[in-house]
Design an enzyme around this catalytic site. Structure first.
Site, PDB file in Angstrom:
ATOM      1  N   ASP A 350      38.399  45.772  36.136  1.00  0.00           N
ATOM      2  CA  ASP A 350      38.661  45.000  34.925  1.00  0.00           C
ATOM      3  C   ASP A 350      37.475  45.117  33.968  1.00  0.00           C
ATOM      4  O   ASP A 350      36.315  45.006  34.376  1.00  0.00           O
ATOM      5  CB  ASP A 350      38.883  43.531  35.318  1.00  0.00           C
ATOM      6  N   GLU A 386      39.427  50.056  33.516  1.00  0.00           N
ATOM      7  CA  GLU A 386      39.942  49.549  32.247  1.00  0.00           C
ATOM      8  C   GLU A 386      38.814  49.820  31.257  1.00  0.00           C
ATOM      9  O   GLU A 386      37.810  49.105  31.248  1.00  0.00           O
ATOM     10  CB  GLU A 386      40.255  48.055  32.331  1.00  0.00           C
TER      11      GLU A 386
END
Length: 713
Positions: A350, A386
């Site tokens: 993330d 990401e």
């Protein structure tokens, strides 16, 4: 209580059959107390007096698995110099292998006096209220587990199809699951769910965060909502207790392992969505739960000229200090633990750009990447970034180093624009569906560097993407200020639910268009779980706090949604059956094996090759692409040449029908119709064979796929 010196490693609580060694890193602490809790909640404090390399440690004979524990760490409480020690606060061991529950919302969990919350300098005050009653406790575990012959499926990247889902969301409402297993790891491991995933054809399941997280962050206090997605980690080793069906005293660890073992037996890899960029302790006004109280100045990235405050590249109040060797060790130890002890197959990071900020700017040569690259365990797992954060210069799509694949945000944006009334250059479209060579080829990567997706957990579901122009996040109780406002969506003529048959037909077709584009693009497709079921969140594009029917899958399918599921299954099967649709290498734009035809061709509706001007046309929405199955660069595992069927894909993203002509160099071949998204079923029951010069008419907003069986050998 007897305490022996013990050892400074490994960190955490390590049971050896006779007792347990406890070890905690704190560079700036003045004293550390191990706190042991009995079944009645009575606390016994044990001073850890041995310190080596800033690791406080001790061995307690007789401590067995199931023992509940935490820490109290002494040191200066001086927020203006970056120190927030407060021994009145029970702290979670960052290396605990299991936790027994959630943090309870209470003023006692804050290091300062919550009664002074209205004061500008409230976090400079000091709270003497004990927090132990409101804190989860670490659990000493027995790590033994019978893995049998379990091994990583090790699916090659180019053969991978990822399914992003949530442990609870996919299982909570499944009617064929025993009620006590719904929403749990055991539920996901149940034959009902395993059979479903196998029948769908996916090869990897990507789970939203399962690291133990803060379920009730302060901004949700009093709303009746909770943190559903889990992007507020409090511990990087413990599987989240709330997803356990078998118990919270360590049983959750083996339950997670059984889930992984069951998925592996079905040939399905397990990828974890991990959040190493920040924790659930939030900003300077957040609670003191773990790292803040253990050593705030070491673990967090503080503002250099005002260390009372945190650098925030995440939008969540803090950022981990990846410049500190102990923080890097914590991350690496956690990653290796999940691979070696829990047998997971990869990670999706993330806001990964935040991990590359050694100074301020994102640095692709950061120590984090170097350590991963040389690690013998992690360098061979699936690593997905990401590739952005919210800091300046944080959008780094295409810039991550070797070994890393990326969520390709440019793919998502371009394909959404292509299938709605918005400009999208044909050249941009072509790059995206062929693996985004403009982003990845120059630095030595393969097409699998591009994780292609149309939708993900963060944003609209596929059904909502074609049903809403605007977000509808009222249920989040934030006056719809939350969530992305620019969704690149199109409601097909009416916002939300409608009875208009023409709009409903178009929405179904658009869902098929997106799925075909995604699953027939080069690169690695990622399907948002539930999209194949026509799942809707009622236009909510930020369901992070919706542990409710908004987020849970509805398994009672309408005929239309059953049709969509059947179509998705066949589409994934088509991709997996044909190496031409999932190539290991880039297209060359030339002959490779002497078939007489280039490995790829691009055509306008008249059947002529796309011109330079047409590549830059932002309004053109009709294009054909030819994939030559006789010109695959990569051999099979035995080194033999691979031959496959050839495909001609025709896209019409216009509001009017479009006639296509088979290109002159291809028309003498035997082409048959495989699928037409205008049809309700998508796939053709009685394939039509095309004769030379036959015109192919595509309906508005539709795709036609033709196949020629090994005809260019």
């Amino acid at each position: 209580m007897t305490v022996w010196p013990g050892r400074p490693h490994p960190l955490g609580a390590t049971w050896d059959g006779q007792g347990t060694n406890f070890a905690l890193f704190s560079e700036n602490a003045t004293a550390v107390e191990l706190c042991l809790f009995d079944v009645g909640g009575h606390e016994t404090r044990v001073a850890l007096t041995e310190v080596e390399n800033y690791v406080w440690h001790g061995y307690v004979p007789g401590i067995q698995p199931g023992q509940r524990y935490g820490y109290r760490v002494h040191g200066p409480y001086d927020p203006e110099t970056g120190h927030r020690f407060n021994a009145h606060k029970l702290l979670i061991d960052p290396y605990a292998r299991a936790l027994d529950g959630d943090v309870q919302m209470h003023p006692a969990t804050f290091g300062y006096n919550m009664a002074e919350i209205a004061e500008e300098d409230t976090d400079l005050s000091f709270s003497e209220t004990d927090s132990a009653a409101y804190m989860p406790k670490g659990i000493v575990i027995d790590p033994s587990f019978d893995w049998g012959d379990d091994c990583h499926p090790d699916t090659p990247w180019h053969r991978t199809v990822i399914y992003e889902t949530h442990v609870k969301g996919i299982t909570q409402r499944h009617p064929d699951l025993p009620e006590e297993l719904r929403g749990t790891y055991a539920g996901l491991a149940h034959p009902v769910m395993i059979d479903y995933l196998k029948s769908l054809g996916i090869t990897a399941i990507e789970l939203l965060p399962v690291h133990h997280f803060h379920a009730f962050p302060g901004h949700l206090a009093g709303t009746g909502l909770r943190n559903y997605w889990g992007y507020d980690s409090l511990n990087y080793f413990s599987p989240y207790t709330g997803y356990s069906a078998t118990g919270t005293a360590g049983q959750q660890v083996n339950e997670f392992k059984r889930m992984v073992k069951a998925l592996h037996r079905a040939g399905i890899e397990v990828i974890l969505d991990v959040v190493y960029n920040h924790t659930g302790e939030g900003s300077h006004l957040g609670p003191t739960l773990t790292l803040r109280g253990i050593d705030n100045a070491a673990y967090y990235r503080l503002v250099e000229d005002d260390p009372r405050y945190y650098m925030d590249f995440t939008g969540c109040g803090n950022s981990l200090n990846v410049r500190h060797p102990q923080v890097l060790k914590l991350i690496m130890d956690s990653l290796r633990y999940w691979v070696q002890e829990m047998h997971v197959d990869g990670f999706r990071f993330d806001l990964a750009s935040a991990l590359a900020r050694e100074l301020y700017e994102v640095d692709s040569l950061a120590a984090f990447f170097d350590i991963i690259h040389q690690d013998p365990v992690l360098s061979t797992t699936k690593l997905i970034a990401e590739p952005w954060d919210i800091g300046e210069g944080g959008y780094q799509v295409g810039n991550f180093p070797l070994l890393w694949s990326e969520w390709n945000g440019k793919y998502r944006d371009s394909l959404r624009d292509f299938w709605r009334d918005h400009d999208c250059r044909l050249g941009e479209f072509a790059f995206r569906i062929t693996g985004s060579s403009d982003l990845y080829q120059a630095n030595g990567k393969r097409p699998h560097a591009s994780i292609n997706f149309i939708t993900c957990h963060d944003g609209f579901t596929l059904r909502d993407l074609v049903s809403y122009n605007e977000k509808h996040n009222e249920a989040n109780q934030e006056d719809s200020r939350d969530g992305e406002s620019y969704n690149r969506s199109w409601n097909c003529g009416e916002e939300g639910d409608t009875d208009d048959p023409e709009i409903l037909t178009l929405r179904q077709r658009q869902q098929r268009n997106f799925l075909v584009t995604l699953l027939l693009s080069q690169g690695v497709p990622m399907l948002l779980g539930g999209d194949e079921l026509g799942r809707s969140q009622g236009g909510n594009n930020n369901s992070y706090c919706q542990d409710s029917d908004i987020s849970w899958y509805n398994w009672h399918l309408t005929p239309e949604n059953q049709q969509l599921l059947d179509f998705t299954r066949r589409l994934i099967q088509l991709r997996r059956q044909h190496p031409n649709l999932s190539r290991r290498h880039w297209f060359q734009g030339r002959e490779i094996h002497g078939s007489g035809i280039h490995d790829i061709g691009w055509y306008n509706p008249s059947g002529q090759e796309i011109t330079e001007d047409q590549w830059h046309d932002e309004s053109a929405k009709a294009i054909g692409v030819f994939f030559n199955g006789a010109e695959l660069m990569a051999p099979n595992p035995q080194g033999e040449r691979v031959l496959d069927d050839s495909f001609l894909l025709m896209f019409n993203a216009q509001p009017i029908p479009q006639e296509f002509h088979i290109p002159p160099t291809l028309k003498q071949r035997a082409w048959t119709l495989v699928l037409d998204t205008q049809k309700d079923t998508g796939f053709v029951a009685d394939p039509h064979s095309y004769i030379p010069d036959e015109v192919i008419t595509l309906a508005d907003f539709s795709i036609v796929v033709l196949r020629c069986q090994q005809c260019f050998q």
